[in-house]
Enzyme design. Structure first.
Site, PDB file in Angstrom:
ATOM      1  N   SER A 903      -1.237   1.564   4.422  1.00  0.00           N
ATOM      2  CA  SER A 903      -1.415   2.665   3.488  1.00  0.00           C
ATOM      3  C   SER A 903      -2.564   2.094   2.657  1.00  0.00           C
ATOM      4  CB  SER A 903      -0.203   3.191   2.705  1.00  0.00           C
ATOM      5  OG  SER A 903       0.336   1.939   2.365  1.00  0.00           O
ATOM      6  N   THR A 925       6.470   2.644   8.924  1.00  0.00           N
ATOM      7  CA  THR A 925       5.089   2.649   9.717  1.00  0.00           C
ATOM      8  C   THR A 925       3.923   2.823   8.677  1.00  0.00           C
ATOM      9  OG1 THR A 925       5.367   4.939   9.572  1.00  0.00           O
ATOM     10  CG2 THR A 925       5.786   3.923  11.396  1.00  0.00           C
ATOM     11  N   CYS A 926       4.147   3.143   7.151  1.00  0.00           N
ATOM     12  CA  CYS A 926       2.966   3.038   6.377  1.00  0.00           C
ATOM     13  C   CYS A 926       2.505   1.578   5.900  1.00  0.00           C
ATOM     14  CB  CYS A 926       3.192   3.858   5.224  1.00  0.00           C
ATOM     15  SG  CYS A 926       4.667   3.436   4.248  1.00  0.00           S
ATOM     16  N   PHE A 927       3.654   0.667   6.231  1.00  0.00           N
ATOM     17  CA  PHE A 927       3.422  -0.850   5.650  1.00  0.00           C
ATOM     18  C   PHE A 927       3.552  -1.580   6.652  1.00  0.00           C
ATOM     19  CE2 PHE A 927       6.161   1.210   1.975  1.00  0.00           C
ATOM     20  CZ  PHE A 927       4.807   1.422   1.331  1.00  0.00           C
TER      21      PHE A 927
END
Length: 959
Positions: A903, A925-927
């Site tokens: 992100s 999923t963003c990290f």
């Protein structure tokens, strides 16, 4: 329990990393700071210094120590001394000054990066003759606010006597690889430090944005970390001149004609075991006489190798020139050399029977034990292993495999039953090596069946039936693992592997295992009990804590990883790093500007079961395409995920599956496989609004590139060339329809008059055949030897451009609404594919190398070892699903896992300890983070990991 390459021992403020190679002991004293920046509220700071020893070329940290903290001062005095064992040529020291904070992150006060190649050496007859030096503190980035100086004392210990002699005595009593150096901080005498020598002509000293000093050579446009000297430049020029002279002498030597006499190799002195050199034979054609040359074996010591000039003079004295030589002399020579005969038996037999054949010249090639002859194992600058084939001067990431290749072709040059053992190589799929079908009988044939086959292929280019005239029927079959049924791998005379499909009687250069979709290349996952025996020299043992580890008695190392799982066929093909693509991509990202007058984010709320139509309506309703450049914020109905990049990646993944599905009629599979896509020329018959959908697909592709996401799909190479406005050539046809390519190539190389071809094409639609003129009145113009090139160009233009021109224009219209086409044209067609779609193969070694661990996990933790073992035992489909589960996408960036984005920019794959053994793993999923509970057994981890990957869907929390 991996082998140690460097050991680190802190002792009384002394830090000595033991690095193998040319090294010296460096004494560093951090004296004081002068006029540092104010960071505290009351106008002072609590400074301390962190010292980092690292390798300059690799940015790899070897040692890290720090001083004590001095409270409330801008002029601290530390007077702390440290010792490092360094390699002056490629090590550097980084001094970073920080202001200590108890509640927040420590503030940065400046840094100094010091090369170690020109530091003075202490004189044992004097007490500390080196003096201090004040270094200007430099910022870490343009945002850093620093000031002041750092006062340091640095000098090397004398090489003989003194401190190092005492250390050598202590080192004898200690375990190998560790060393203790006493700390001795005594008074020092000041003396003036000599200024550095002037730079050679054409050199310039610069400082990068991290404050590190580097040197630019404007003569040959290179840069380096260590300071050059006049001696280095002169020696470099001497080396260049010497190398040119050696190459010239070598060429003169190779151009001479020699007849080898019976030279017995001299045994090495002292019983030294020679290096693993093998003798291989190579056929050399020299007009006139049949000549042979036997070179003496190289010496055992690398340091005693002779130069080409010396070798030329020595051989000139020892070899005799005989004008009436024949093959019998050479045959008798080889019979007296049993070691040479073993490697060139088939050539020798042929020479013995036919005296007019040219004999082979014997060359010595370095061979690594356990590899085929002429192969050598090496490591690149990043520590990755690759293999050099000295036979044909190629390299590969894949370890070659020894197998017997039986030559069944008629008309062989040898009648002997002995054959050379040739390596069978599994190479990774090349991005620029399309399928090549060998069709020698087709090219040279003049009979009517061949002409009829060419004409039938040209009249119906979409026919899936293979031509029976492509390759001769082999008499022997060699079965090899992992190949599809009916396939065989052989080695061409130039050393390149090719593949035979006995089902269709065709040959190809491309590995058939790489022609299937990634998720179909391995049918089932591996079973830990079916891995077979360990490699030779390996032993499996049980540690005191119950864990299994492995001992390699060949190299005397131990490790936790099972060596049977390091086979390239299991780990996957290596990632081909491209520095040029990285530079282009960085330039491309800098040129993309986000408009100022748009909302902060572009929101879409969608249902998973209707993602295609809802996305189409939402995106096409936007009248101003610049709005799509805002931050994407995707929400799926009935899910509580906060999209910080992960949900958007999954949206592109799911939408790609729908957009490129041939069921909708917009795209179709190409003629050669069922996973490479091309535009369907009949898309208008399937959907009246097909051009609007192609504009939508173009916008989605532009969105993916603009936001740094990847599409899940492969297109044919001409598709990317059309995007770039490049001319499509006959070679582009080869990877799309090899049979049609062979027919056009036959026309190009032969006279097509007898085929009675016209400038028209027969096209079949829904069972009906239509005739399409390639140019006005083309059905009345015959293809001749004079106009055949024009005919081939028109066929290619019709096949790839004319039929899909409207659809391609609509796609480019949507694509260029977000990205200027001129900016895209800095990439070629191969790089454009990687920019849009990334890599489809997963290299587990690269994945593992670029992963980080948190909250108690480390690379040697049992749970982490079990996790990677579970990944290696997965098939390709499950690996991709695991990657998609954690990162939101099934694709890997161009240069591998090192370039995964999260992100807030680059974010490596992360595994964090979380929860209890009863819970399933969860992903952010963003990290790019996997929360992995501390399971107690490997079977429990494997079962719950697969359960989470195969059954989890939806988002909750930050993703």
């Amino acid at each position: 329990m991996a082998p140690l390459s460097a050991a680190l021992l802190p002792w009384h403020g002394v830090c000595v990393p033991v690095c193998y190679g040319e090294s010296r002991i460096l004494r560093v004293k951090v004296v004081s700071g002068i006029d540092l920046a104010k960071k505290d509220i009351f106008g002072a700071s609590d400074p301390y210094v962190k010292l980092s020893l690292y390798v300059a070329d690799e940015n790899r940290e070897l040692a890290l120590v720090q001083t004590k903290t001095i409270k409330k001062t801008l002029n601290p005095k530390w007077n702390e001394e440290f010792y490092f064992r360094v390699n002056p040529s490629n090590h550097r020291l980084l001094f970073e000054v920080f202001d200590e904070n108890r509640l927040t992150r420590d503030d940065f006060l400046g840094q100094v990066d010091v090369p170690l190649s020109h530091l003075p050496t202490e004189d044992p007859t004097m007490e500390r003759p080196y003096t201090f030096k004040d270094f200007l503190l430099r910022p870490r980035s343009h945002k850093s606010r620093v000031k002041g100086f750092l006062r340091l004392k640095m000098a090397y210990m004398p090489k003989n006597g003194g401190q190092e002699e005492e250390n050598s005595e202590q080192r004898d009593d200690m375990e190998h690889g560790w060393e203790v150096v006493d700390s001795n901080d005594s008074a020092s005498q000041h003396q003036e430090e000599l200024p550095p020598p002037p730079l050679p002509p054409g050199w310039e000293e610069k400082v990068d944005n991290l404050g590190r000093t580097y040197y630019v050579n404007h003569n040959n446009r290179t840069t380096q970390w260590h300071r050059p000297s006049l001696m280095d430049v002169s020696s470099e020029s001497d080396n260049n001149i010497r190398q040119i002279n050696q190459e010239a002498a070598h060429r003169r030597f190779r151009s001479r004609r020699h007849i080898s006499e019976d030279l017995e190799p001299e045994p090495s002195e002292g019983g030294d075991v020679p290096e693993p050199w093998e003798t291989i034979s190579e056929e050399v054609n020299i007009a006139g006489d049949s000549l042979g040359l036997a070179l003496p074996p190289p010496p055992a010591s690398p340091g005693s190798r002779t130069s080409p000039q010396e070798l030329s003079e020595e051989l000139s004295r020892r070899l005799q020139i005989t004008p009436d030589s024949n093959g019998e002399q050479f045959s008798s020579l080889i019979q007296r050399e049993p070691s040479s005969r073993l490697r060139s038996c088939s050539v020798t037999d042929a020479v013995a029977e036919q005296g007019h054949l040219p004999p082979p010249s014997v060359a010595y090639v370095h061979t690594t034990p356990g590899l085929p002859s002429g192969w050598e194992e090496r490591k690149d600058a990043k520590g990755r292993t690759y293999y050099v084939n000295h036979n044909n001067r190629t390299t590969t990431w894949t370890r070659p495999i020894m197998q017997l290749a039986e030559d069944g072709a008629s008309g062989s040059a040898t009648n002997s039953n002995n054959h050379l053992i040739e390596p069978q190589i599994r190479r990774p799929r090349s991005l620029s090596s399309p399928t090549v079908t060998l069709s020698a009988p087709l090219e040279g044939a003049k009979d009517s069946p061949v002409r009829r086959a060419v004409k039938d292929t040209l009249s119906n280019p979409q026919s899936p039936q293979p031509s029976p005239y492509n390759s001769p029927k082999p008499q022997h079959k060699v079965t090899q693992s992992f190949l599809p049924p009916g396939w065989e791998m052989r080695i061409a005379p130039n050393g390149r592997p090719f593949f035979i499909d006995h089902n269709t009687k065709t040959t190809t250069w491309e590995d058939p295992r790489l022609k299937f979709p990634v998720h179909m290349r391995s049918k089932t996952s591996l079973n830990p009990n079916d891995l077979g025996p360990l490699p030779p020299g390996w032993e499996e043992r049980i540690h005191l804590d119950g864990r299994t580890f492995y001992i390699d008695h060949n190299s005397k190392i131990t490790q936790w990883e099972d060596p049977r799982l390091q086979n390239p066929a299991i780990t996957g093909p290596a990632v081909p790093y491209s520095r040029e693509f990285k530079q282009k991509y960085d330039y491309f990202r800098k040129k993309l500007k986000k408009p100022a007058d748009i909302p902060n984010r572009f929101e879409m709320k969608l249902h998973r079961n209707n993602i295609f139509e809802e996305s189409y309506r939402r995106i096409m309703s936007v009248k101003r395409p610049d709005v799509l450049k805002a931050r994407l914020w995707i929400e799926f109905e009935s899910e509580k995920g906060l999209d910080y990049g992960g949900v958007a990646r999954e949206w592109f993944f799911l939408l790609s599956k729908e957009m490129f599905n041939p069921y909708y009629g917009l795209f179709e599979y190409s003629a050669t496989d069922n996973y490479t896509l091309q535009i369907n020329p009949n898309s208008g018959l399937c959907n009246e609004d097909h051009l609007s959908y192609f504009t939508f697909i173009g916008r989605v592709a532009g969105l993916a590139v603009f936001h740094g996401k990847l599409l899940d799909g492969f297109f044919i190479r001409p598709f990317y060339k059309m995007m770039l406005g490049k001319q499509i050539t006959l070679n582009d046809m080869e990877s799309v329809d090899s049979e049609y390519y062979n027919s056009l190539k036959w026309i190009l190389e032969n006279d097509p008059t007898e085929l009675d071809l016209m400038f028209c094409i027969d096209e079949e639609n829904f069972g009906q055949t239509y005739q399409v003129d390639l140019e006005p009145n083309g059905s009345e113009i015959m293809v001749t030897n004079e106009n055949k090139r024009e005919y081939i160009d028109l066929v290619i233009q019709w096949r790839f451009v004319n039929r899909v021109q409207k659809q391609m224009n609509a796609f480019l219209e949507g694509f260029t609404e977000l990205l200027p086409i001129d900016l895209i044209k800095i990439f070629d067609e191969n790089e454009l594919e990687l920019l849009m779609c990334g890599l489809g193969d997963v290299d587990v070694n690269d994945w593992r190398q670029h992963s980080i661990y948190k909250n108690g996990y480390c690379p040697n933790h049992p749970v982490i070892q079990w996790f990677w073992k579970a990944v290696l035992l997965m098939d390709a489909e499950k690996r991709i699903r695991l990657l998609q589960f954690v990162t939101g996408t099934s694709r890997v960036p161009m240069n591998g896992f090192a370039e995964l984005y999260g992100s807030n920019g680059p974010q490596l794959f992360t595994i964090e300890q979380w929860g209890s053994p009863e819970k399933l793993p969860r992903a952010h999923t963003c990290f790019n983070r996997l929360d992995l509970p501390p399971y107690e057994t490997f079977e429990d981890l494997r079962e719950k990991l697969l359960m989470a990957v195969e059954n989890a869907q939806g988002f909750e929390g930050v993703d």
